[in-house]
Design a protein around this motif. Structure first.
Motif, PDB file in Angstrom:
ATOM      1  N   GLN A 283      99.191 -46.307  13.561  1.00  0.00           N
ATOM      2  CA  GLN A 283     100.093 -45.184  13.789  1.00  0.00           C
ATOM      3  C   GLN A 283      99.486 -43.890  13.232  1.00  0.00           C
ATOM      4  OE1 GLN A 283     102.993 -45.099  15.544  1.00  0.00           O
ATOM      5  NE2 GLN A 283     102.663 -47.262  16.061  1.00  0.00           N
ATOM      6  N   PHE A 284      98.852 -43.973  12.099  1.00  0.00           N
ATOM      7  CA  PHE A 284      98.163 -42.805  11.539  1.00  0.00           C
ATOM      8  C   PHE A 284      97.015 -42.376  12.457  1.00  0.00           C
ATOM      9  CE2 PHE A 284     100.369 -43.663   7.570  1.00  0.00           C
ATOM     10  CZ  PHE A 284     100.412 -42.443   6.924  1.00  0.00           C
ATOM     11  N   GLU A 285      96.281 -43.328  12.938  1.00  0.00           N
ATOM     12  CA  GLU A 285      95.155 -43.008  13.816  1.00  0.00           C
ATOM     13  C   GLU A 285      95.638 -42.239  15.050  1.00  0.00           C
ATOM     14  OE1 GLU A 285      93.277 -46.707  14.749  1.00  0.00           O
ATOM     15  OE2 GLU A 285      92.756 -47.146  12.670  1.00  0.00           O
ATOM     16  N   ASN A 286      96.744 -42.729  15.640  1.00  0.00           N
ATOM     17  CA  ASN A 286      97.249 -42.086  16.855  1.00  0.00           C
ATOM     18  C   ASN A 286      97.820 -40.707  16.565  1.00  0.00           C
ATOM     19  OD1 ASN A 286      96.558 -44.395  18.289  1.00  0.00           O
ATOM     20  ND2 ASN A 286      98.599 -45.330  17.983  1.00  0.00           N
ATOM     21  N   ALA A 287      98.516 -40.549  15.460  1.00  0.00           N
ATOM     22  CA  ALA A 287      99.159 -39.269  15.168  1.00  0.00           C
ATOM     23  C   ALA A 287      98.169 -38.206  14.725  1.00  0.00           C
ATOM     24  CB  ALA A 287     100.227 -39.462  14.100  1.00  0.00           C
ATOM     25  N   LEU A 288      97.086 -38.626  14.070  1.00  0.00           N
ATOM     26  CA  LEU A 288      96.155 -37.652  13.485  1.00  0.00           C
ATOM     27  C   LEU A 288      94.796 -37.617  14.164  1.00  0.00           C
ATOM     28  CD1 LEU A 288      96.901 -38.379   9.703  1.00  0.00           C
ATOM     29  CD2 LEU A 288      98.013 -36.708  11.204  1.00  0.00           C
ATOM     30  N   GLY A 289      94.540 -38.575  15.018  1.00  0.00           N
ATOM     31  CA  GLY A 289      93.231 -38.623  15.660  1.00  0.00           C
ATOM     32  C   GLY A 289      92.143 -39.159  14.747  1.00  0.00           C
ATOM     33  N   LEU A 290      92.495 -40.067  13.865  1.00  0.00           N
ATOM     34  CA  LEU A 290      91.519 -40.615  12.919  1.00  0.00           C
ATOM     35  C   LEU A 290      90.702 -41.714  13.572  1.00  0.00           C
ATOM     36  CD1 LEU A 290      93.824 -40.896   9.769  1.00  0.00           C
ATOM     37  CD2 LEU A 290      92.216 -39.054  10.302  1.00  0.00           C
ATOM     38  N   THR A 291      89.471 -41.887  13.058  1.00  0.00           N
ATOM     39  CA  THR A 291      88.590 -42.944  13.546  1.00  0.00           C
ATOM     40  C   THR A 291      88.053 -43.724  12.360  1.00  0.00           C
ATOM     41  OG1 THR A 291      87.929 -41.609  15.446  1.00  0.00           O
ATOM     42  CG2 THR A 291      86.505 -43.474  14.854  1.00  0.00           C
ATOM     43  N   TRP A 292      88.166 -45.070  12.469  1.00  0.00           N
ATOM     44  CA  TRP A 292      87.685 -45.956  11.416  1.00  0.00           C
ATOM     45  C   TRP A 292      86.190 -46.132  11.527  1.00  0.00           C
ATOM     46  CZ3 TRP A 292      89.094 -47.996   6.962  1.00  0.00           C
ATOM     47  CH2 TRP A 292      88.422 -49.131   6.447  1.00  0.00           C
ATOM     48  N   ASP A 293      85.464 -45.920  10.435  1.00  0.00           N
ATOM     49  CA  ASP A 293      84.023 -46.108  10.413  1.00  0.00           C
ATOM     50  C   ASP A 293      83.716 -47.453   9.750  1.00  0.00           C
ATOM     51  OD1 ASP A 293      81.260 -45.646  10.583  1.00  0.00           O
ATOM     52  OD2 ASP A 293      81.237 -44.705   8.592  1.00  0.00           O
ATOM     53  N   PRO A 294      83.250 -48.445  10.517  1.00  0.00           N
ATOM     54  CA  PRO A 294      83.028 -49.778   9.942  1.00  0.00           C
ATOM     55  C   PRO A 294      81.896 -49.810   8.925  1.00  0.00           C
ATOM     56  CG  PRO A 294      82.181 -49.682  12.176  1.00  0.00           C
ATOM     57  CD  PRO A 294      82.899 -48.389  11.946  1.00  0.00           C
ATOM     58  N   ASP A 295      80.941 -48.899   8.989  1.00  0.00           N
ATOM     59  CA  ASP A 295      79.822 -48.903   8.042  1.00  0.00           C
ATOM     60  C   ASP A 295      80.274 -48.496   6.638  1.00  0.00           C
ATOM     61  OD1 ASP A 295      78.049 -49.698  10.033  1.00  0.00           O
ATOM     62  OD2 ASP A 295      77.603 -47.617  10.596  1.00  0.00           O
ATOM     63  N   THR A 296      80.999 -47.444   6.579  1.00  0.00           N
ATOM     64  CA  THR A 296      81.475 -46.961   5.273  1.00  0.00           C
ATOM     65  C   THR A 296      82.847 -47.519   4.927  1.00  0.00           C
ATOM     66  OG1 THR A 296      82.467 -45.000   6.291  1.00  0.00           O
ATOM     67  CG2 THR A 296      80.181 -44.816   5.513  1.00  0.00           C
ATOM     68  N   GLU A 297      83.503 -48.112   5.906  1.00  0.00           N
ATOM     69  CA  GLU A 297      84.870 -48.614   5.754  1.00  0.00           C
ATOM     70  C   GLU A 297      85.798 -47.502   5.292  1.00  0.00           C
ATOM     71  OE1 GLU A 297      84.658 -52.039   3.208  1.00  0.00           O
ATOM     72  OE2 GLU A 297      83.994 -53.334   4.847  1.00  0.00           O
ATOM     73  N   LEU A 298      85.638 -46.347   5.927  1.00  0.00           N
ATOM     74  CA  LEU A 298      86.451 -45.178   5.635  1.00  0.00           C
ATOM     75  C   LEU A 298      86.880 -44.522   6.945  1.00  0.00           C
ATOM     76  CD1 LEU A 298      84.347 -43.497   2.791  1.00  0.00           C
ATOM     77  CD2 LEU A 298      86.469 -44.796   2.481  1.00  0.00           C
ATOM     78  N   TYR A 299      87.971 -43.762   6.871  1.00  0.00           N
ATOM     79  CA  TYR A 299      88.352 -42.885   7.971  1.00  0.00           C
ATOM     80  C   TYR A 299      87.656 -41.544   7.739  1.00  0.00           C
ATOM     81  CZ  TYR A 299      92.020 -46.030   9.700  1.00  0.00           C
ATOM     82  OH  TYR A 299      92.710 -47.097  10.254  1.00  0.00           O
ATOM     83  N   LEU A 300      86.485 -41.400   8.348  1.00  0.00           N
ATOM     84  CA  LEU A 300      85.740 -40.156   8.186  1.00  0.00           C
ATOM     85  C   LEU A 300      86.360 -39.071   9.072  1.00  0.00           C
ATOM     86  CD1 LEU A 300      82.056 -41.449   8.122  1.00  0.00           C
ATOM     87  CD2 LEU A 300      83.540 -40.871   6.186  1.00  0.00           C
ATOM     88  N   VAL A 301      86.346 -37.871   8.554  1.00  0.00           N
ATOM     89  CA  VAL A 301      86.939 -36.734   9.252  1.00  0.00           C
ATOM     90  C   VAL A 301      85.838 -35.731   9.538  1.00  0.00           C
ATOM     91  CG1 VAL A 301      88.626 -34.867   9.135  1.00  0.00           C
ATOM     92  CG2 VAL A 301      89.161 -37.107   8.141  1.00  0.00           C
ATOM     93  N   SER A 302      85.628 -35.478  10.820  1.00  0.00           N
ATOM     94  CA  SER A 302      84.612 -34.498  11.210  1.00  0.00           C
ATOM     95  C   SER A 302      85.091 -33.100  10.850  1.00  0.00           C
ATOM     96  CB  SER A 302      84.332 -34.594  12.708  1.00  0.00           C
ATOM     97  OG  SER A 302      85.482 -34.259  13.455  1.00  0.00           O
ATOM     98  N   SER A 303      84.168 -32.167  10.911  1.00  0.00           N
ATOM     99  CA  SER A 303      84.517 -30.795  10.550  1.00  0.00           C
ATOM    100  C   SER A 303      85.539 -30.205  11.518  1.00  0.00           C
ATOM    101  CB  SER A 303      83.262 -29.926  10.525  1.00  0.00           C
ATOM    102  OG  SER A 303      82.618 -29.953  11.791  1.00  0.00           O
ATOM    103  N   SER A 304      85.428 -30.527  12.815  1.00  0.00           N
ATOM    104  CA  SER A 304      86.376 -30.000  13.799  1.00  0.00           C
ATOM    105  C   SER A 304      87.763 -30.600  13.603  1.00  0.00           C
ATOM    106  CB  SER A 304      85.888 -30.287  15.217  1.00  0.00           C
ATOM    107  OG  SER A 304      85.718 -31.692  15.412  1.00  0.00           O
ATOM    108  N   LEU A 305      87.803 -31.921  13.399  1.00  0.00           N
ATOM    109  CA  LEU A 305      89.091 -32.552  13.155  1.00  0.00           C
ATOM    110  C   LEU A 305      89.695 -32.046  11.858  1.00  0.00           C
ATOM    111  CD1 LEU A 305      91.225 -34.652  13.918  1.00  0.00           C
ATOM    112  CD2 LEU A 305      89.850 -36.377  12.713  1.00  0.00           C
ATOM    113  N   HIS A 306      88.862 -31.792  10.902  1.00  0.00           N
ATOM    114  CA  HIS A 306      89.341 -31.293   9.612  1.00  0.00           C
ATOM    115  C   HIS A 306      90.048 -29.953   9.794  1.00  0.00           C
ATOM    116  CE1 HIS A 306      88.748 -29.191   5.653  1.00  0.00           C
ATOM    117  NE2 HIS A 306      89.266 -30.350   5.232  1.00  0.00           N
TER     118      HIS A 306
END
Length: 728
Positions: A283-306
């Motif tokens: 639900q967070f991913e859909n509402a905010l446009g987040l993407t899960w990064d399997p390498d770092t196991e983090l939701y990384l935020v690009s500069s544009s999304l930020h």
């Protein structure tokens, strides 16, 4: 004399009792742990707290951990081969060199224990050492023998200050070591088993530092509420709340429901992340446009999304209750800025923005340090509850630190008291170093003064009584009585079994002694100057329970008084007076069991006046001699007169109490660690000779009772305290 000792406790009770009872209500003030003013960490940055560890103290900067009972420090081995060791140490909150601490007691290498359910791993080199709050002792106290774990893992970038109350056990449960927090209470350094904490943040006002208080809270940092949460039964995950819903709102009024089915989550400041069910993360991913990064196991935020997320003005509302649904609730609102964190190496390559959300299961649901940027947490381990309140940030607001009193505390009549619980965490008054309106220092000073005064009065009373003993003059006729219940004889001019008055003794004295468990009392009419106590030297030993020495030409009698000597000198006494042509020390072994007493006529006891008066000594030379067997055998006299000096015994019990319900057992990775009763008695060989003593005109041949190993006569003065007899 015994009654005089009753005066001391009476003075303390009458004069100091009210103050002592009042002093007992004094409780220590809360301790505010000073923040370091640094913002650091590879998953933050975060506000840290200053501590000192070891001897001499080494500075470290740590995060607060609501889950761990142990303090972690980063070891200096994490920076080997670094071109700039100081920069490496600074990046890890300063490192600790255990080899430079003289108080470090190694316990071995063990697992770090906490966050295992979140898949964090790592070992620590455990030991016992001194931990202090702040950089110097005037800022915060230090306590010895605290459990410290040195870490080298990259799983945790900074060390932590454990706030959990559980004790630590190494290899078994027989020797629990209290947590640092529990030790503060045990040593009466904080008022109660409570603490309050908020992480602080960089986005409010001009950056707001974290706040950590032991034994109280800062009412200026939050908005109070009436909801109190009980502890969960799992002592390793006890600060659990029901998260009933999570929603987001934007400046344009758009609302999104992110969690609709309630969960139970643990509030854990050890980690920055918020662990939620997978479907909620989606639900967070859909509402905010987040993407899960399997390498770092983090939701990384690009500069544009930020930039886009910042522009939306997002706020996230967490609705909390005691259960997953229903009941009283409290809402904590977090702006998007609370989730706008930065990750650095080794979490990511370089510097990256990330959203601190993690996918978890029902054993992992956690509200981490991110949540505590906007939530104020107050925990009371004694009452078994805690509260969560919304933080407020008011520019220029002064701290308002208030005390949380322990259970059973009764507020003084003047009404100055703090909160008696954590319900709403809104105590009713500012903190105080005392529950009494009377200053602590003044009470302590008065109590000490009362005790000192009582001691002085006692000394004066004893000195006055000692001055009256053993020579107290009275006018009028009197009689001297030699009362020896344990031996059963008194004498009038001579020593015989039974009980007879000995009149006209020119002195009055009273003496308590331990001569064959007897009490000897001498009572007479008056004392005149130059009364004589003459005789040959008395062998060493205690006569009538006191150090004594008889002097004529050979010596003088000295009696122990209150700090001074009573000395009575006389003229020489011929040896033939005792009925022996040679000194009595040469008597045979068989005669040592007898006591020879010279009888004096009644007129020899009288003191003449004028040149023609007959002296007691001349009367003594005319008197007959009477030899009477002593009612006490030499062996018995030796046994009763022996002195036993006992040393002290101490048994050291090394155990600690702590925790509320359970204690955790350290799992060893590798081993690395490791009453008396003393008594001293000194006996002396019983002597075989006898020696004469002259007391107030009456001759006595006394059994010396003791001789040292040299078997020679010796002399003991009052000042010699009995650690051995001295030579003649």
């Amino acid at each position: 004399m015994d009654q005089a000792w009753l005066f001391f406790p009476l003075c303390v009770l009458l004069l100091g009792g009210p103050l002592l009872s009042r002093a007992q209500t004094i409780v220590p003030a809360p301790i505010v742990v000073p923040p370091s003013e640094y913002w650091e960490g590879d998953d933050g940055p975060w506000s840290t707290f200053q501590l000192r560890v070891g001897t001499p103290p080494q500075e470290v900067r740590l995060l607060a951990s609501t889950a761990s009972p142990v303090t972690w420090v980063v070891l200096d081995e994490v920076c080997p081969g670094q071109t700039d060791t100081s920069a490496c140490a600074m990046a890890r909150g300063m490192t600790f060199n255990l080899n430079q601490s003289s108080t470090w007691k190694d316990q071995g290498i063990f697992n770090l224990y906490v966050e295992g359910n979140l898949n964090f791993t790592g070992n620590g080199e455990y030991g016992l050492d001194t931990i202090g709050l702040g950089l110097t002792s005037d800022i915060g106290p230090a306590v010895d023998g605290q459990v410290v774990a040195g870490i080298e893992t990259t799983e945790f970038d900074l060390g932590i200050l454990g706030l959990n109350v559980q004790p630590t056990n190494f290899t078994n449960f027989n020797n629990p070591i209290p947590s640092f927090f529990q030790t503060l209470v045990n040593q009466n350094l904080i008022p109660s088993l409570t603490w309050s904490y908020t992480a602080g943040n960089q986005y409010s006002l001009k950056k707001v530092l974290g706040s950590l208080i032991f034994g109280g809270y800062d009412s200026s940092r939050f908005t109070s509420n009436s909801l109190t949460f009980p502890f969960a039964p799992d002592s390793t995950r006890d600060i659990v709340v029901g998260v009933q819903s999570i929603s987001s709102t934007e400046t344009n009024g758009k609302t999104s429901e992110l969690l609709t089915s309630g969960i139970l989550a643990f509030i854990d400041s050890t980690v920055p992340y918020i662990y939620l069910p997978v479907n909620v993360c989606e639900q967070f991913e859909n509402a905010l446009g987040l993407t899960w990064d399997p390498d770092t196991e983090l939701y990384l935020v690009s500069s544009s999304l930020h930039s886009s997320l910042l522009a939306r003005g997002l706020n996230f509302t967490f609705t909390l209750g005691n259960t997953e649904a229903g009941g009283n609730i409290v809402q904590i609102v977090l702006p998007y800025a609370a989730f706008d964190l930065t990750a650095t190496s080794p979490l990511t390559n370089g510097t990256n923005s990330y959203f601190p959300l993690k996918r978890g299961n029902d054993t992992q649901y956690t509200l981490g340090r991110t949540f505590l940027q906007e939530a104020y947490l107050t925990v009371d381990y004694q009452r078994g509850n805690f509260s969560v309140s919304q933080c407020v940030f008011v520019d220029g607001a002064a701290p308002d630190v208030r005390i949380i009193h322990p259970i059973g505390y009764v507020a003084p009549s003047n009404g100055t008291s703090g909160s008696n619980g954590t319900s709403g965490a809104d105590g009713s008054s500012p903190s105080s170093s005392s529950s009494s309106s009377f200053p602590t220092g003044a009470i302590a000073g008065i109590v000490v003064a009362v005790i000192v005064l009582a001691v002085i009065v006692l000394i004066l009373v004893l000195a006055y009584r000692r001055r009256r003993w053993p020579f107290h003059n009275r006018k009028g006729a009197g009689a001297t009585e030699l009362d020896s219940d344990g031996i059963g004889f008194e004498a009038d001019g001579m020593m015989i079994p039974g009980k007879y008055p000995m009149s006209n003794m020119p002195a009055e004295a009273e003496a308590d002694s331990q001569f064959n468990d007897s009490k000897i009392e001498l009572d007479s009419q008056r004392i005149r100057p130059k009364n004589e106590l003459a005789g040959a030297p008395i062998p060493s030993g205690r006569i009538m329970g006191t150090h004594a020495e008889m002097h004529g030409s050979d010596g003088a009698l000295e009696m122990e008084g209150s700090g001074f000597y009573h000395e009575m000198a006389g003229s020489p006494v011929p040896h033939e007076y005792y009925g022996n042509p040679r000194p009595v020390a040469g008597l045979s072994r068989e005669n040592s069991r007898n006591t020879r007493v010279g009888s004096l006529r009644d007129e020899a006891m009288r003191r003449g006046s004028g040149p023609g008066a007959r002296s007691p000594l001349n009367a003594a030379r005319e008197s007959s001699q009477l030899s009477v067997p002593s009612p006490v055998s030499a062996a018995s006299a030796s046994r009763d007169a022996n002195h036993l000096r006992n040393g002290t015994s101490r048994t050291i019990s090394d155990g600690s109490a702590g925790g509320t319900e359970t204690s955790h057992l350290m799992s060893p990775v590798s081993a690395g660690s490791d009453s008396r009763e003393a008594s001293r008695s000194r006996g002396f060989e019983h002597g075989r000779g006898i020696s004469p003593m002259r007391l107030g005109g009456m001759d006595m041949v006394t059994n010396p009772g003791h001789r040292d190993v040299s078997r020679g006569p010796s002399r003991t003065r009052m000042g010699d305290r009995g650690d051995g007899y001295h030579g003649p």
